[in-house]
Design a protein around this motif. Sequence first.
Motif, PDB file in Angstrom:
ATOM      1  N   MET A 171      11.590  -3.445  -8.477  1.00  0.00           N
ATOM      2  CA  MET A 171      11.833  -2.185  -7.772  1.00  0.00           C
ATOM      3  C   MET A 171      12.985  -1.396  -8.393  1.00  0.00           C
ATOM      4  O   MET A 171      13.176  -0.230  -8.100  1.00  0.00           O
ATOM      5  CB  MET A 171      12.071  -2.426  -6.279  1.00  0.00           C
TER       6      MET A 171
ATOM      7  N   ILE B 267       5.389   4.413  -5.888  1.00  0.00           N
ATOM      8  CA  ILE B 267       4.748   4.014  -7.140  1.00  0.00           C
ATOM      9  C   ILE B 267       5.787   3.366  -8.051  1.00  0.00           C
ATOM     10  O   ILE B 267       6.941   3.769  -8.093  1.00  0.00           O
ATOM     11  CB  ILE B 267       4.139   5.251  -7.833  1.00  0.00           C
TER      12      ILE B 267
ATOM     13  N   ASN C 168       0.793  -1.222   0.000  1.00  0.00           N
ATOM     14  CA  ASN C 168       0.000   0.000   0.000  1.00  0.00           C
ATOM     15  C   ASN C 168       0.829   1.277   0.000  1.00  0.00           C
ATOM     16  O   ASN C 168       0.622   2.160  -0.823  1.00  0.00           O
ATOM     17  CB  ASN C 168      -0.886  -0.033   1.248  1.00  0.00           C
TER      18      ASN C 168
ATOM     19  N   PHE D  86      -7.657   3.030  -0.790  1.00  0.00           N
ATOM     20  CA  PHE D  86      -7.017   1.732  -0.730  1.00  0.00           C
ATOM     21  C   PHE D  86      -6.994   1.085  -2.112  1.00  0.00           C
ATOM     22  O   PHE D  86      -5.973   0.601  -2.581  1.00  0.00           O
ATOM     23  CB  PHE D  86      -7.775   0.857   0.273  1.00  0.00           C
TER      24      PHE D  86
ATOM     25  N   PHE E  28       3.938 -10.471  -8.497  1.00  0.00           N
ATOM     26  CA  PHE E  28       4.857 -11.204  -7.615  1.00  0.00           C
ATOM     27  C   PHE E  28       4.105 -11.851  -6.461  1.00  0.00           C
ATOM     28  O   PHE E  28       4.415 -12.969  -6.055  1.00  0.00           O
ATOM     29  CB  PHE E  28       5.992 -10.273  -7.172  1.00  0.00           C
ATOM     30  N   ILE E  29       3.058 -11.171  -5.959  1.00  0.00           N
ATOM     31  CA  ILE E  29       2.322 -11.761  -4.842  1.00  0.00           C
ATOM     32  C   ILE E  29       1.586 -13.018  -5.284  1.00  0.00           C
ATOM     33  O   ILE E  29       1.554 -14.033  -4.579  1.00  0.00           O
ATOM     34  CB  ILE E  29       1.363 -10.715  -4.234  1.00  0.00           C
TER      35      ILE E  29
ATOM     36  N   VAL F 150      13.127  -0.684 -11.482  1.00  0.00           N
ATOM     37  CA  VAL F 150      12.639  -0.014 -12.697  1.00  0.00           C
ATOM     38  C   VAL F 150      12.479   1.480 -12.463  1.00  0.00           C
ATOM     39  O   VAL F 150      12.001   1.916 -11.428  1.00  0.00           O
ATOM     40  CB  VAL F 150      11.292  -0.641 -13.111  1.00  0.00           C
TER      41      VAL F 150
ATOM     42  N   GLY G 231      -2.250   1.267  -8.166  1.00  0.00           N
ATOM     43  CA  GLY G 231      -0.977   1.923  -8.461  1.00  0.00           C
ATOM     44  C   GLY G 231       0.199   0.983  -8.358  1.00  0.00           C
ATOM     45  O   GLY G 231       1.253   1.233  -8.911  1.00  0.00           O
ATOM     46  N   HIS G 232       0.020  -0.113  -7.635  1.00  0.00           N
ATOM     47  CA  HIS G 232       1.131  -1.044  -7.456  1.00  0.00           C
ATOM     48  C   HIS G 232       0.880  -2.346  -8.189  1.00  0.00           C
ATOM     49  O   HIS G 232       1.077  -3.416  -7.647  1.00  0.00           O
ATOM     50  CB  HIS G 232       1.343  -1.332  -5.967  1.00  0.00           C
ATOM     51  N   TYR G 233       0.414  -2.239  -9.415  1.00  0.00           N
ATOM     52  CA  TYR G 233       0.037  -3.475 -10.111  1.00  0.00           C
ATOM     53  C   TYR G 233       1.218  -4.399 -10.326  1.00  0.00           C
ATOM     54  O   TYR G 233       1.051  -5.597 -10.477  1.00  0.00           O
ATOM     55  CB  TYR G 233      -0.664  -3.160 -11.436  1.00  0.00           C
ATOM     56  N   ASN G 234       2.451  -3.858 -10.285  1.00  0.00           N
ATOM     57  CA  ASN G 234       3.612  -4.746 -10.421  1.00  0.00           C
ATOM     58  C   ASN G 234       3.688  -5.730  -9.272  1.00  0.00           C
ATOM     59  O   ASN G 234       4.137  -6.849  -9.418  1.00  0.00           O
ATOM     60  CB  ASN G 234       4.899  -3.926 -10.493  1.00  0.00           C
ATOM     61  N   ASN G 235       3.201  -5.302  -8.106  1.00  0.00           N
ATOM     62  CA  ASN G 235       3.272  -6.188  -6.953  1.00  0.00           C
ATOM     63  C   ASN G 235       2.298  -7.355  -7.062  1.00  0.00           C
ATOM     64  O   ASN G 235       2.525  -8.392  -6.465  1.00  0.00           O
ATOM     65  CB  ASN G 235       2.991  -5.416  -5.672  1.00  0.00           C
ATOM     66  N   TRP G 236       1.219  -7.137  -7.806  1.00  0.00           N
ATOM     67  CA  TRP G 236       0.234  -8.218  -7.921  1.00  0.00           C
ATOM     68  C   TRP G 236       0.869  -9.462  -8.501  1.00  0.00           C
ATOM     69  O   TRP G 236       0.633 -10.570  -8.025  1.00  0.00           O
ATOM     70  CB  TRP G 236      -0.938  -7.780  -8.807  1.00  0.00           C
TER      71      TRP G 236
ATOM     72  N   PHE H  78      10.146  -9.443  -7.514  1.00  0.00           N
ATOM     73  CA  PHE H  78       9.891  -8.301  -6.631  1.00  0.00           C
ATOM     74  C   PHE H  78      11.080  -7.343  -6.624  1.00  0.00           C
ATOM     75  O   PHE H  78      10.933  -6.130  -6.829  1.00  0.00           O
ATOM     76  CB  PHE H  78       9.581  -8.844  -5.233  1.00  0.00           C
ATOM     77  N   TYR H  79      12.264  -7.912  -6.416  1.00  0.00           N
ATOM     78  CA  TYR H  79      13.463  -7.066  -6.359  1.00  0.00           C
ATOM     79  C   TYR H  79      13.723  -6.385  -7.698  1.00  0.00           C
ATOM     80  O   TYR H  79      14.042  -5.201  -7.754  1.00  0.00           O
ATOM     81  CB  TYR H  79      14.680  -7.907  -5.975  1.00  0.00           C
TER      82      TYR H  79
ATOM     83  N   ALA I 270      -4.568   2.765  -4.290  1.00  0.00           N
ATOM     84  CA  ALA I 270      -3.196   2.373  -3.979  1.00  0.00           C
ATOM     85  C   ALA I 270      -2.888   1.001  -4.555  1.00  0.00           C
ATOM     86  O   ALA I 270      -1.808   0.762  -5.089  1.00  0.00           O
ATOM     87  CB  ALA I 270      -2.993   2.379  -2.469  1.00  0.00           C
ATOM     88  N   LEU I 271      -3.877   0.113  -4.457  1.00  0.00           N
ATOM     89  CA  LEU I 271      -3.660  -1.230  -4.990  1.00  0.00           C
ATOM     90  C   LEU I 271      -3.414  -1.171  -6.486  1.00  0.00           C
ATOM     91  O   LEU I 271      -2.532  -1.836  -7.019  1.00  0.00           O
ATOM     92  CB  LEU I 271      -4.873  -2.114  -4.709  1.00  0.00           C
TER      93      LEU I 271
END
Lengths: 249, 130, 511
Positions: free
Chosen positions: B55, A25, A21, B4, B17-18, B57, B10-15, B51-52, B7-8
């Motif tokens: 980050m 960005i 969260n 929320f 990896f999760i 990029v 905005g971080h679509y790259n994390n999806w 994930f690493y 924010a989710l």
Amino acid sequence: MKVIAALFSIVLGVVLLVAANDLPIWGDPESPVSVHLSSYFIEHSVEQTSVPNFVTAVLADYRGYDTMFETAVIFCAGITVMTILRRSHRLRKKNVPPRPVREGQDIIICSAARLIVPMMQLFALYVLAHGHHSPGGGFQGGVIFGASFILLALAYDLKTVLSRLKEKTMMLVSGLGVLVYAGIGVLCLFLGGNFLDYSRLASILQVTEIEARSHGILGVEVGVALTVTCIMLSLYADLASGGEMDEGL
Amino acid sequence: MADFIQALLGHYNNWAFILLLMIGFYAMIAKNNLIKKVIGMSIFQTAIILFYVSMAVKKNSTIPILDHGHGAVEHAIDVAAYASPLPHVLMLTAIVVGVATLGVALAIIQKIHRTYDTIEEDEIMEIIAQ
Amino acid sequence: MIQSQLPILIIVMPLLMALVIFLLGHKNEGLCFYLHVLGMAGLFAAALGILDQVVTSGTAIHYYLGGWPAPYGIELVIDHLNSMVIAMVAAVTLLVAFYSRQTVPAEVPMRTEHEKVPLRVRNYYVLYNLLVAGLLGLTATGDAFNLYVLLEIATLSTYGLLALGRGRAYYATFKYLIMGTIGASFYLLGVGYLFIMTGSLNMADLFTLLDTAFMQQSMSITIAFAMILVGVWVKMAFFPFHGWLPNAYTVASTTSSCLIAPLMTKVSVYVMIRLMFSVFSAQYVFEILGWQKIVVPMAAAAILFGSISALGQKNLKRMLTYIVVAEVGYMVGGAWLGNVNGYTGAVYHILADGMMTLCVFMAIGAVSYKTGDASLESMRGIFRKMPVTSVVFLVGAFAMIGIPPTCGFFSKWYLVTGAYEAGQWLFLGALLASSLINAIIFFRIIETGYFPDFNKAHGHGHHTDKTVVAEAPLSMLVPMVITASSLVLIGLFSKDIINNLIRHSVPPGLF
């Protein structure tokens, strides 16, 4: 069990999503990762090590200590696999599983491999030596070199490869690779610097301190490549033949 | 709530990896076949590598290798033009560790297969319990 | 010059020794052992040198690898806390090195077809040295990512050492491998979140960067801390994550369990303490998060679970592994009490527990070396058959129970005081209960060992059948006796150890 596992992984996923969260960005050039340390490496690595590839400079110099233990990890894995799989002569006779027998060799595959393998090995040396200027370095070069032997083993058989590169030699060279890396570090120690401070090599190599760092990086990369090449092949040989070192696959 | 969701997104790259992490973790715990467990382990480690690397990029940047190699030292170096080198370095290490673990895991599985003649966990447990 | 290079020498020496043994050892196995002992002796001397340096100078030693300044390169930081752990690790490895003279050739002999030499003995010592390099490296490092790499080399060589055991060793090792990888990956994930929020990996740098209101409120940092904790807990077999430990350590060979049981868990506890107070701060951990309300009861559960499970075991080695699980609870609980006495108890217990775990594992190893198994029955009449071993075991058992003047008493004293001050009654109760259970466990063994065969002896009225004294070889006895006497010495000099070392390492923010 499956339900519990699924529950655990969903909890893990949700927790990580929540954590994501307030992360910066994606792709933000002002994020701490891009600003704090990385910018220092981008700005200074050429003037301090004369290596234009920042990744190589950081890998083998700024964080060269990590890389030394990485090489040791590979070496450790090679020894562990060899020790686990090798069986005593006595046990082997008692309990021989039926080994696959290969019937002849395919002429097309063999000829193709004969053409490709030298190219691969040449390319591996290029990748190793050109790691300062382009993507590459010891690990990449070593893996390609190791893969060339594995290709040979696939096209012909394991015995052909092992008759060219004896297992004993292979393991010895893999140990030597780590020794080259640690040895360069210790050499710097004897020349009055800290461990892995390549700038001290300047007095031996007759170059400036900055160039000495560049040469030092090449030296350790060679060590890495030796270990990676031999361990890749040895892992393949051990795993493919179940430690018997005979026919394989 | 809207924040929320924002924010989710905005971080679509994390999806990515999760999701991979969850698949790997599930396989490591739930799968009965030891090889599948090891595959799960590889997926799990790959997810962390993703994930690493993600980050590192930066928008509109290129690979972390200086253009025009030597002789360009006098020019000011535009930091924003290159992706961060450090995460790549770290992941080179993590990949190597992953390979080493994978090799040892496969060797142990071969030994288990030789001892119990199976690589299904429940069957091994049965043999051990006897 | 050598003085200033000691921090790196303790790490590079075993690494180089691994390679030297690897390259020279295929000539003969006797050479492996002598090279190994030589290396470990040098290592111990270097570790003492560092300890002396830290105590006399009173400040932390910083060592910059490659000559790069702190946040850019990797640095080694050796202060009062880890110089003590380094000395403990070096002492344990040296003692086990002597001990391994007979046990390693007996337990891992193997001749291969290609070569006449028993490669496994050589490889065993190579892995041993790599493990020591990894453990010392992760104790000395001041870099969060470097810690991961060294943790992996330590665990990878542990897999190798454990898999050389007998019977179910492979399956147990596989379980450990999966759990160990989960632990290491969680740690890496946690470090990743710290890195993405701060952009740094150096511990001291992270400490400064995390010391802002924004970071302390950040959800990502909280979850990073949780991830790191879970990762380290898996590695140290803290209660809900302990599943792999008893199986893996029970089936391991004698030398492996003597080496790994005292070191792996204690060094992981050290790593937890280091991360809690040197990366995050006491204020963040105890005041902002306040997780001690959950973790200390978890530690109490670990102690009770470990002790009660140990009570039900027939195999002595398996019983000891459950006691190891309980001891981890002591240290985690002590560190999380959040006061000086709890912290002192936890850190002192790292030292004390390392030595006493080694002591009892060595004694049981010697019994199983002579009698062939490690069940309660094998202890019958042991006081007559192996008098020295039994005395060593007795001292170890007293330390485990916490009888003065052995070191076990003093660590428990500080832990109990700390628990009382913090008002953690559950933890206090668990500590006392576990002492009681340990007493029951060990007196049951001692009783079995003291009375050879009660019914028969009673009938005769006098012992006519003299049992032949069959002691373990000298190479095992000497390190055992040294370890047992060190337990008493650590206990007698507890005031000096605490005043000169542990008090100096108390992090700010603890009372």
